[in-house]
Design an enzyme around this catalytic site. Structure first.
Site, PDB file in Angstrom:
ATOM      1  N   LYS A 108      11.420 -49.630 -56.748  1.00  0.00           N
ATOM      2  CA  LYS A 108      10.569 -49.734 -55.599  1.00  0.00           C
ATOM      3  C   LYS A 108       9.137 -50.217 -55.659  1.00  0.00           C
ATOM      4  CE  LYS A 108      13.311 -46.947 -52.602  1.00  0.00           C
ATOM      5  NZ  LYS A 108      14.451 -46.536 -53.513  1.00  0.00           N
TER       6      LYS A 108
HETATM    7  C1  PLP Z   1      15.836 -46.884 -53.369  1.00  0.00           C
HETATM    8  C2  PLP Z   1      16.770 -46.878 -54.638  1.00  0.00           C
HETATM    9  C3  PLP Z   1      17.955 -47.260 -54.645  1.00  0.00           C
HETATM   10  C4  PLP Z   1      18.580 -47.956 -53.307  1.00  0.00           C
HETATM   11  O1  PLP Z   1      17.994 -48.961 -52.786  1.00  0.00           O
HETATM   12  P1  PLP Z   1      18.307 -49.320 -51.124  1.00  0.00           P
HETATM   13  O2  PLP Z   1      17.529 -50.583 -51.006  1.00  0.00           O
HETATM   14  O3  PLP Z   1      17.921 -48.271 -50.521  1.00  0.00           O
HETATM   15  O4  PLP Z   1      19.902 -49.796 -51.018  1.00  0.00           O
HETATM   16  C5  PLP Z   1      18.776 -47.466 -55.572  1.00  0.00           C
HETATM   17  N1  PLP Z   1      18.410 -47.131 -56.993  1.00  0.00           N
HETATM   18  C6  PLP Z   1      16.974 -46.471 -57.049  1.00  0.00           C
HETATM   19  C7  PLP Z   1      16.605 -46.079 -58.459  1.00  0.00           C
HETATM   20  C8  PLP Z   1      16.262 -46.485 -56.052  1.00  0.00           C
HETATM   21  O5  PLP Z   1      14.933 -45.881 -56.079  1.00  0.00           O
END
Ligand code: PLP
Length: 460
Positions: A108
């Site tokens: 993120k």
């Molecule tokens: C947010 C997140 C995901 C999922 O991503 P999306 O875009 O919501 O599908 C997967 N792994 C981690 C570690 C995350 O923080």
């Protein structure tokens, strides 16, 4: 470039407005009016430069190219790896794309670092301030805190469920030391936090008077920022090679970004498999063709404990041939009954868009972490393990696969310990966080109290 709503009842807006407002006023999601054509990543092109070009294709003339380049340079300067999203070979035709080299050790950061720079520049040019609010079950809050700490024009308010997120995740949110970052520990679970944020946004008067905005995974700037690493992976592995991306998925922002990259000409073809945990609404959608409400259950991969994958709406819009009436009806029916079959005119085309989904159980996730460790000595995070388990299931010798490694194992020490019997070390750069003082406030799950908290803390 104009952005239109997937539900067709909101006026088109420009790039900056689409990013700052997040959700369209008719409840739909913004999508570009037409897909821009973007040149693939150059072999010698720096990651930040590719990012500036991709963002520029959507921003049009709203942000000068030189400013975008500055924004992207600043966004990625703090990453621990020069190439931002390095590829590691794990087998003859198998790769991991490491997306956890940002300040809070999760993917993120890639989008959030960029969004924070973008918001500051956009707000500065408008002479405005904003209060960004988000509810977090872990990774989003930390990434937002790290990105917006010290922002000139944004005050950040993060709601997390008290004593229900891992200590490492909490440290990333509560130790920034920045006076524009405010943490609220809510005496309830994550759903209550999310419900408070939804109620805040439903109060249109409060939204206007307080300058409230969000940075959740439906924000177009996040999708665009995530399309960049698909482009750099394609170029690094050979411009003409057909790749299969395996994407640990929750709200589907990450997988959708791959689709966007392909639509804009950044990829040679497109195949993405969404790897989901026992909250497999996405598999039910893509495989069975049903949109079905279910309570989220807790799994070893909490960032993917999502019961309604919000970015699916953009795919439904594309699959329908960009028919906003059909999308609006679908979501209205879903809101009423919680269980709808996708109309044939969405389901048919959806099957030809290169996307599929596979479920991995809690037991298999832990077994996969153990197996990877036994085979290679690598500790992997539980979200990444959902991806590698799917890669293992689907492996074919003639198929190049790229699994997105979405978090560093040290972010989930309890689960890693359960799987392999030892605790991963925090990388040097994150150790400092553990030594700092935590700052957060407490609140009961009461919208009025949170509203007052925001009003009393925001800069004017
Ligand atoms: C947010 C997140 C995901 C999922 O991503 P999306 O875009 O919501 O599908 C997967 N792994 C981690 C570690 C995350 O923080």
């Amino acid at each position: 470039m104009n952005f239109i709503s997937t539900r067709g009842q909101a006026a088109p807006v420009g790039f900056i407005e689409a990013c700052l407002s997040g959700l369209a006023p008719d409840g739909g999601l913004y999508v570009p009016e037409t897909w821009p054509r973007i040149e693939p990543a150059g072999v010698h092109e720096a990651y930040a430069d590719v990012a500036a070009r991709v963002l520029g294709a959507f921003a049009g003339d709203e942000i000068p190219p030189a400013t975008l380049q500055e924004i992207c340079k600043r966004a990625y300067a703090g990453f621990a790896h020069q190439s931002v999203a390095p590829l590691v070979q794990t087998g003859p035709n198998a790769y991991l794309m490491e997306l956890h080299h940002g300040p809070t050790l999760a993917f993120k950061d890639v989008a959030m670092q960029l969004i924070a720079q973008l918001f500051d520049v956009a707000l500065e040019s408008r002479g405005e301030r904003m209060s960004v609010t988000c509810a977090t079950s872990g990774d989003t809050g930390g990434a937002a805190a790290a990105a917006f700490a010290g922002s000139t024009n944004v005050d950040l308010f993060i709601l997390h469920p008290f004593e229900r997120i891992s200590p490492v995740q909490r440290l990333f949110m509560t130790t920034t030391g920045a006076d524009n970052v405010h943490n609220l520990a809510i005496d309830q679970n994550f759903d209550s936090c999310q419900s408070i944020v939804k109620q805040l946004f439903a109060d249109r008067e409060f939204v206007t008077t307080s300058g409230l905005s969000g940075v959740n995974s439906i924000n177009w700037a996040r999708i665009a920022a995530q399309a960049v690493y698909y482009a750099t992976a394609q170029t690094a592995l050979g411009a003409d090679r057909a790749l299969r991306f395996i994407v640990p998925s929750g709200n589907m922002g990450d997988a959708l970004a791959g689709y966007v990259a392909a639509r804009c000409g950044l990829l040679a073809g497109f195949e993405a498999v969404c790897a989901v945990n026992e909250n497999d609404a996405l598999r039910v959608l893509l495989q069975d063709g049903y949109m079905r409400r279910a309570d989220a259950v807790s799994t070893p991969s909490p960032a993917m404990d999502i019961s309604v994958p919000s970015n699916f709406e953009r795919l439904a819009f594309e699959a329908s041939g960009r028919d906003p009436d059909m999308v609006r009806q679908l979501y209205e029916q879903f809101a009423q009954s919680g269980d709808v079959e996708l109309p044939e005119r969405i389901k048919g085309p959806l099957g030809c868009m290169g996307l599929s989904a596979q479920t991995v159980t809690n037991t298999s996730t832990l077994e996969e972490m153990k197996r990877v460790y036994a085979e290679t000595g690598w500790e992997i995070c539980p979200h990444t393990a959902v991806g590698t388990a799917v890669a293992r299931r689907l492996a074919r010798e003639d198929q190049v696969s790229v699994v997105l490694a979405t978090a560093h194992p040290a972010k989930f020490p309890e689960t890693v310990h359960e799987a392999i019997g030892q605790t991963p070390d925090l990388p040097e750069r994150a150790k400092a966080v553990a030594a700092r003082t935590e700052v957060y406030d407490h609140a009961t799950a009461d919208v009025a109290a949170v509203r007052d908290y925001i009003l009393s803390r925001q800069r004017t």
